[in-house]
Design a protein around this motif. Structure first.
Motif, PDB file in Angstrom:
ATOM      1  N   GLN A  13      26.133  42.401  34.577  1.00  0.00           N
ATOM      2  CA  GLN A  13      25.183  41.632  33.773  1.00  0.00           C
ATOM      3  C   GLN A  13      23.918  42.447  33.523  1.00  0.00           C
ATOM      4  OE1 GLN A  13      25.014  38.224  36.367  1.00  0.00           O
ATOM      5  NE2 GLN A  13      26.287  36.991  35.003  1.00  0.00           N
ATOM      6  N   GLN A  14      23.485  43.220  34.509  1.00  0.00           N
ATOM      7  CA  GLN A  14      22.317  44.088  34.336  1.00  0.00           C
ATOM      8  C   GLN A  14      22.558  45.098  33.220  1.00  0.00           C
ATOM      9  OE1 GLN A  14      21.029  46.022  37.920  1.00  0.00           O
ATOM     10  NE2 GLN A  14      20.708  44.095  38.999  1.00  0.00           N
ATOM     11  N   MET A  15      23.754  45.652  33.177  1.00  0.00           N
ATOM     12  CA  MET A  15      24.086  46.613  32.121  1.00  0.00           C
ATOM     13  C   MET A  15      23.969  45.951  30.751  1.00  0.00           C
ATOM     14  SD  MET A  15      27.320  48.538  33.942  1.00  0.00           S
ATOM     15  CE  MET A  15      27.873  49.269  32.419  1.00  0.00           C
ATOM     16  N   PHE A  16      24.483  44.725  30.632  1.00  0.00           N
ATOM     17  CA  PHE A  16      24.408  43.993  29.372  1.00  0.00           C
ATOM     18  C   PHE A  16      22.950  43.708  29.011  1.00  0.00           C
ATOM     19  CE2 PHE A  16      24.258  39.959  27.040  1.00  0.00           C
ATOM     20  CZ  PHE A  16      25.086  40.247  25.969  1.00  0.00           C
ATOM     21  N   LEU A  17      22.172  43.254  29.989  1.00  0.00           N
ATOM     22  CA  LEU A  17      20.771  42.919  29.733  1.00  0.00           C
ATOM     23  C   LEU A  17      19.947  44.139  29.333  1.00  0.00           C
ATOM     24  CD1 LEU A  17      20.148  40.391  32.642  1.00  0.00           C
ATOM     25  CD2 LEU A  17      20.407  39.860  30.208  1.00  0.00           C
ATOM     26  N   LYS A  18      20.291  45.302  29.861  1.00  0.00           N
ATOM     27  CA  LYS A  18      19.539  46.526  29.559  1.00  0.00           C
ATOM     28  C   LYS A  18      19.993  47.210  28.274  1.00  0.00           C
ATOM     29  CE  LYS A  18      18.368  47.595  34.343  1.00  0.00           C
ATOM     30  NZ  LYS A  18      18.581  48.541  35.464  1.00  0.00           N
ATOM     31  N   ALA A  19      21.140  46.823  27.745  1.00  0.00           N
ATOM     32  CA  ALA A  19      21.670  47.453  26.528  1.00  0.00           C
ATOM     33  C   ALA A  19      20.688  47.282  25.376  1.00  0.00           C
ATOM     34  CB  ALA A  19      23.023  46.853  26.174  1.00  0.00           C
ATOM     35  N   LYS A  22      22.185  47.174  18.815  1.00  0.00           N
ATOM     36  CA  LYS A  22      22.075  45.963  17.990  1.00  0.00           C
ATOM     37  C   LYS A  22      23.184  44.977  18.319  1.00  0.00           C
ATOM     38  CE  LYS A  22      21.731  44.392  13.226  1.00  0.00           C
ATOM     39  NZ  LYS A  22      21.685  44.775  11.819  1.00  0.00           N
ATOM     40  N   ASN A  23      24.401  45.458  18.525  1.00  0.00           N
ATOM     41  CA  ASN A  23      25.544  44.615  18.861  1.00  0.00           C
ATOM     42  C   ASN A  23      26.107  45.053  20.212  1.00  0.00           C
ATOM     43  OD1 ASN A  23      25.702  43.149  16.277  1.00  0.00           O
ATOM     44  ND2 ASN A  23      26.204  45.156  15.459  1.00  0.00           N
ATOM     45  N   VAL A  24      26.210  44.100  21.121  1.00  0.00           N
ATOM     46  CA  VAL A  24      26.709  44.382  22.466  1.00  0.00           C
ATOM     47  C   VAL A  24      27.734  43.316  22.821  1.00  0.00           C
ATOM     48  CG1 VAL A  24      26.093  44.685  24.883  1.00  0.00           C
ATOM     49  CG2 VAL A  24      24.466  45.307  23.112  1.00  0.00           C
ATOM     50  N   ALA A  25      28.845  43.724  23.391  1.00  0.00           N
ATOM     51  CA  ALA A  25      29.883  42.778  23.810  1.00  0.00           C
ATOM     52  C   ALA A  25      29.914  42.698  25.335  1.00  0.00           C
ATOM     53  CB  ALA A  25      31.237  43.214  23.280  1.00  0.00           C
ATOM     54  N   PHE A  26      30.314  41.534  25.838  1.00  0.00           N
ATOM     55  CA  PHE A  26      30.457  41.338  27.283  1.00  0.00           C
ATOM     56  C   PHE A  26      31.664  40.453  27.478  1.00  0.00           C
ATOM     57  CE2 PHE A  26      29.611  39.384  31.385  1.00  0.00           C
ATOM     58  CZ  PHE A  26      29.092  40.427  32.134  1.00  0.00           C
ATOM     59  N   GLY A  27      32.711  40.991  28.063  1.00  0.00           N
ATOM     60  CA  GLY A  27      33.944  40.225  28.220  1.00  0.00           C
ATOM     61  C   GLY A  27      34.385  40.174  29.662  1.00  0.00           C
ATOM     62  N   GLY A  28      35.521  39.539  29.874  1.00  0.00           N
ATOM     63  CA  GLY A  28      36.069  39.474  31.222  1.00  0.00           C
ATOM     64  C   GLY A  28      36.694  38.134  31.522  1.00  0.00           C
ATOM     65  N   ALA A  29      37.131  38.003  32.764  1.00  0.00           N
ATOM     66  CA  ALA A  29      37.827  36.801  33.204  1.00  0.00           C
ATOM     67  C   ALA A  29      36.878  35.610  33.309  1.00  0.00           C
ATOM     68  CB  ALA A  29      38.483  37.056  34.562  1.00  0.00           C
ATOM     69  N   ARG A  30      37.478  34.436  33.421  1.00  0.00           N
ATOM     70  CA  ARG A  30      36.725  33.199  33.606  1.00  0.00           C
ATOM     71  C   ARG A  30      35.879  33.307  34.875  1.00  0.00           C
ATOM     72  NH1 ARG A  30      39.564  27.380  33.188  1.00  0.00           N
ATOM     73  NH2 ARG A  30      40.138  28.361  31.233  1.00  0.00           N
ATOM     74  N   SER A  35      28.612  33.473  29.980  1.00  0.00           N
ATOM     75  CA  SER A  35      27.729  32.484  29.353  1.00  0.00           C
ATOM     76  C   SER A  35      26.313  32.606  29.889  1.00  0.00           C
ATOM     77  CB  SER A  35      28.255  31.067  29.579  1.00  0.00           C
ATOM     78  OG  SER A  35      29.451  30.865  28.873  1.00  0.00           O
ATOM     79  N   TRP A  36      26.191  32.778  31.201  1.00  0.00           N
ATOM     80  CA  TRP A  36      24.866  32.890  31.806  1.00  0.00           C
ATOM     81  C   TRP A  36      24.111  34.086  31.243  1.00  0.00           C
ATOM     82  CZ3 TRP A  36      22.350  36.745  34.367  1.00  0.00           C
ATOM     83  CH2 TRP A  36      21.141  36.393  34.934  1.00  0.00           C
ATOM     84  N   VAL A  37      24.774  35.247  31.174  1.00  0.00           N
ATOM     85  CA  VAL A  37      24.084  36.453  30.729  1.00  0.00           C
ATOM     86  C   VAL A  37      23.744  36.391  29.244  1.00  0.00           C
ATOM     87  CG1 VAL A  37      26.027  38.005  30.168  1.00  0.00           C
ATOM     88  CG2 VAL A  37      23.939  38.936  31.172  1.00  0.00           C
TER      89      VAL A  37
END
Length: 90
Positions: A13-19, A22-30, A35-37
């Protein structure tokens, strides 16, 4: 003035927040905190960049309400309001 606090993010999540792209994806299992990030980054961007336009998408509008809008309404109480007709936070 209301203060917004977020829980500490996981490493991914830190990696996503620091990206900074302009367009960033965040995927993975349930249960991986996607949603939180997405909500956390959306709130931080909106507070930092006045007038920014953001889009959070779910498969159906009822899912969007249950997973994001209701949560954001609670988290942003006193900071932003939700307009049902325009389907936007202001």
């Amino acid at each position: 003035m209301p203060v917004m606090r977020i829980d500490p993010p996981s490493e991914k999540q830190q990696m996503f927040l620091k990206a900074r792209a302009k367009n960033v994806a965040f995927g993975g299992a349930r249960g991986g905190g996607k949603s939180w990030v997405v909500r956390a980054k959306s709130k931080m961007l909106a507070l930092h960049f006045a007038g920014i336009k953001e889009l959070i998408v779910r498969k159906t509008y009822p899912e969007l309400i249950a997973n994001h809008i209701n949560t954001l309404r609670q988290e942003l109480n006193g900071i932003a309001t939700y307009n049902k007709q325009e389907k936007c936070f202001f």
